[in-house]
Each structure stands twice: as structure tokens, then as C-alpha cells.
Scaffold this motif. Structure first.
Motif, PDB file in Angstrom:
ATOM      1  N   ARG A 276      31.710  30.400  34.088  1.00  0.00           N
ATOM      2  CA  ARG A 276      32.869  29.816  34.768  1.00  0.00           C
ATOM      3  C   ARG A 276      32.606  28.409  35.283  1.00  0.00           C
ATOM      4  O   ARG A 276      33.530  27.668  35.558  1.00  0.00           O
ATOM      5  CB  ARG A 276      33.304  30.702  35.930  1.00  0.00           C
ATOM      6  CG  ARG A 276      33.691  32.091  35.552  1.00  0.00           C
ATOM      7  CD  ARG A 276      34.986  32.089  34.784  1.00  0.00           C
ATOM      8  NE  ARG A 276      35.495  33.442  34.668  1.00  0.00           N
ATOM      9  CZ  ARG A 276      35.976  33.945  33.556  1.00  0.00           C
ATOM     10  NH1 ARG A 276      36.024  33.236  32.475  1.00  0.00           N
ATOM     11  NH2 ARG A 276      36.413  35.186  33.524  1.00  0.00           N
TER      12      ARG A 276
ATOM     13  N   THR B 113      38.797  25.584  33.466  1.00  0.00           N
ATOM     14  CA  THR B 113      40.149  25.248  33.914  1.00  0.00           C
ATOM     15  C   THR B 113      40.771  26.381  34.730  1.00  0.00           C
ATOM     16  O   THR B 113      41.385  26.140  35.763  1.00  0.00           O
ATOM     17  CB  THR B 113      41.045  24.936  32.694  1.00  0.00           C
ATOM     18  OG1 THR B 113      40.422  23.892  31.942  1.00  0.00           O
ATOM     19  CG2 THR B 113      42.425  24.497  33.125  1.00  0.00           C
ATOM     20  N   SER B 114      40.568  27.609  34.312  1.00  0.00           N
ATOM     21  CA  SER B 114      41.160  28.760  35.003  1.00  0.00           C
ATOM     22  C   SER B 114      40.586  28.976  36.402  1.00  0.00           C
ATOM     23  O   SER B 114      41.177  29.692  37.204  1.00  0.00           O
ATOM     24  CB  SER B 114      40.952  30.032  34.179  1.00  0.00           C
ATOM     25  OG  SER B 114      39.559  30.333  34.085  1.00  0.00           O
ATOM     26  N   GLN B 115      39.447  28.363  36.699  1.00  0.00           N
ATOM     27  CA  GLN B 115      38.779  28.555  37.994  1.00  0.00           C
ATOM     28  C   GLN B 115      38.935  27.369  38.930  1.00  0.00           C
ATOM     29  O   GLN B 115      38.495  27.431  40.079  1.00  0.00           O
ATOM     30  CB  GLN B 115      37.286  28.810  37.769  1.00  0.00           C
ATOM     31  CG  GLN B 115      36.995  30.037  36.947  1.00  0.00           C
ATOM     32  CD  GLN B 115      37.398  31.304  37.678  1.00  0.00           C
ATOM     33  OE1 GLN B 115      36.941  31.572  38.771  1.00  0.00           O
ATOM     34  NE2 GLN B 115      38.272  32.079  37.061  1.00  0.00           N
ATOM     35  N   ARG B 116      39.526  26.294  38.476  1.00  0.00           N
ATOM     36  CA  ARG B 116      39.627  25.083  39.293  1.00  0.00           C
ATOM     37  C   ARG B 116      40.544  25.296  40.487  1.00  0.00           C
ATOM     38  O   ARG B 116      41.502  26.057  40.428  1.00  0.00           O
ATOM     39  CB  ARG B 116      40.106  23.913  38.447  1.00  0.00           C
ATOM     40  CG  ARG B 116      39.063  23.527  37.430  1.00  0.00           C
ATOM     41  CD  ARG B 116      39.469  22.353  36.599  1.00  0.00           C
ATOM     42  NE  ARG B 116      38.452  22.142  35.560  1.00  0.00           N
ATOM     43  CZ  ARG B 116      38.654  21.480  34.452  1.00  0.00           C
ATOM     44  NH1 ARG B 116      39.824  20.915  34.220  1.00  0.00           N
ATOM     45  NH2 ARG B 116      37.681  21.357  33.577  1.00  0.00           N
TER      46      ARG B 116
ATOM     47  N   ARG C 185      39.651  26.648  43.323  1.00  0.00           N
ATOM     48  CA  ARG C 185      39.300  27.870  44.056  1.00  0.00           C
ATOM     49  C   ARG C 185      38.010  27.730  44.857  1.00  0.00           C
ATOM     50  O   ARG C 185      37.506  28.713  45.388  1.00  0.00           O
ATOM     51  CB  ARG C 185      39.156  29.038  43.087  1.00  0.00           C
ATOM     52  CG  ARG C 185      40.418  29.355  42.335  1.00  0.00           C
ATOM     53  CD  ARG C 185      40.194  30.507  41.389  1.00  0.00           C
ATOM     54  NE  ARG C 185      41.389  30.778  40.626  1.00  0.00           N
ATOM     55  CZ  ARG C 185      41.520  31.803  39.825  1.00  0.00           C
ATOM     56  NH1 ARG C 185      40.524  32.663  39.671  1.00  0.00           N
ATOM     57  NH2 ARG C 185      42.628  31.980  39.153  1.00  0.00           N
TER      58      ARG C 185
END
Length: 161
Positions: free
Chosen positions: A65, A86-89, A91
């Protein structure tokens, strides 16, 4: 037990740990997806085998990630790259990786950490500002943008001692 299962299945907060050469392909893929010019598997393998390189990763199950990679020299370190999927930005994952990384560097005797960041990269600039980095220089025309324009790199420093 539920937390362990959630991590194994890729749910919940990513687990942070030191990266190894076995992570080279995944790091290269994330780097390539995050930057205009990505590093190859071979380049990452070489970096990860160098004794003066420190790399941390964020894993959700078997999926990378995020990562942060630095090179050490004479009591200083340069953060060469930080990337988050991108899916974790947004956070806080980059901040968690950076904080772990800085603690490890301090434990290795590093006194100062440097990095370069595109002056237009507001999220990264906020992160570095919040974690104690200060501008110590500029490199005009350092980054090539997709539209052919050049962008200035800010040289940032944080003292650890």
C-alpha cells in the motif's frame, strides 16, 4: 484474533515493516504508478540490497500500500522516494510511514534528513511541513511535467538530533 484476520485478508490498517529485496517488484510497480518516471525492478533490487539504504513498507495482507526509501551517508539521509497507493491516499498512511522511518533513521545515528519535493505537490508539502521539515534550497526546472513545463524542486531538511 479479528485484527490479525483483517490484516491477513487485507482489511484494516496496513502493517508497517522494513522492506526486503523480495519487495522490489511491488515497490517498482507502485513507484511507476506514482511518478512520471518509475524505477525498474532491477533498480529497486539494487537499492534494497545496498547496506546504506533503509526502506519501510505498508502492507495490507499481501498487497503493498505504500513505501518510503532513504539512502544514508556520513550521518545524514536523503529520502529518495515516498509513495502511497491511490486508494490509500488521504488516510495518514504516508505520515505513519514517515514517522516510523524517521525513528529508524534516528536509531541508526542519522542527524539530518533531506528530501526534494515538487513545489506544486501540496499534499506532500503539507506532510513534510507538519513533520518538521524546512526548506533549505530550491532547484528550478528540476522536474519535468506532463505538459512539457518544468517545475521547481524544494530541498527540505529535518534535523533528528
Amino acid at each position: 484474533m479479528i485484527e490479525l484476520l483483517a490484516r491477513l485478508l487485507g482489511r484494516g490498517e496496513p502493517a508497517l515493516s522494513e522492506a526486503t529485496v523480495r519487495d522490489a517488484a511491488a515497490i517498482a510497480a507502485l513507484h511507476g504508478a506514482s511518478f512520471r518516471r518509475g524505477w525498474s525492478d532491477v533498480e529497486l533490487e539494487q537499492l534494497l540490497t545496498e547496506r546504506n539504504t533503509v526502506t519501510h513498507r505498508a502492507m495490507a495482507g499481501r498487497s503493498l500500500r505504500g513505501f518510503i526509501l532513504s539512502r544514508l551517508a556520513s550521518g545524514e539521509a536523503e529520502i529518495l522516494s515516498v509513495a502511497v497507493a491511490t486508494s490509500q491516499r488521504g488516510r495518514g498512511l504516508a505520515r505513519s510511514l514517515l514517522n516510523l522511518h524517521l525513528r529508524r533513521l534516528a536509531g541508526l545515528g542519522v542527524k539530518a534528513v533531506f528530501l526534494e519535493v515538487d513545489e506544486d505537490n501540496e499534499p506532500a508539502r503539507r506532510l513534510y511541513n507538519r513533520t518538521g521539515f524546512r526548506e533549505v534550497g530550491r532547484r528550478p526546472g528540476y522536474y519535468q511535467k506532463d505538459d512539457g513545463q518544468k517545475a521547481t524542486a524544494l530541498v527540505l531538511r529535518r534535523d533528528l538530533a
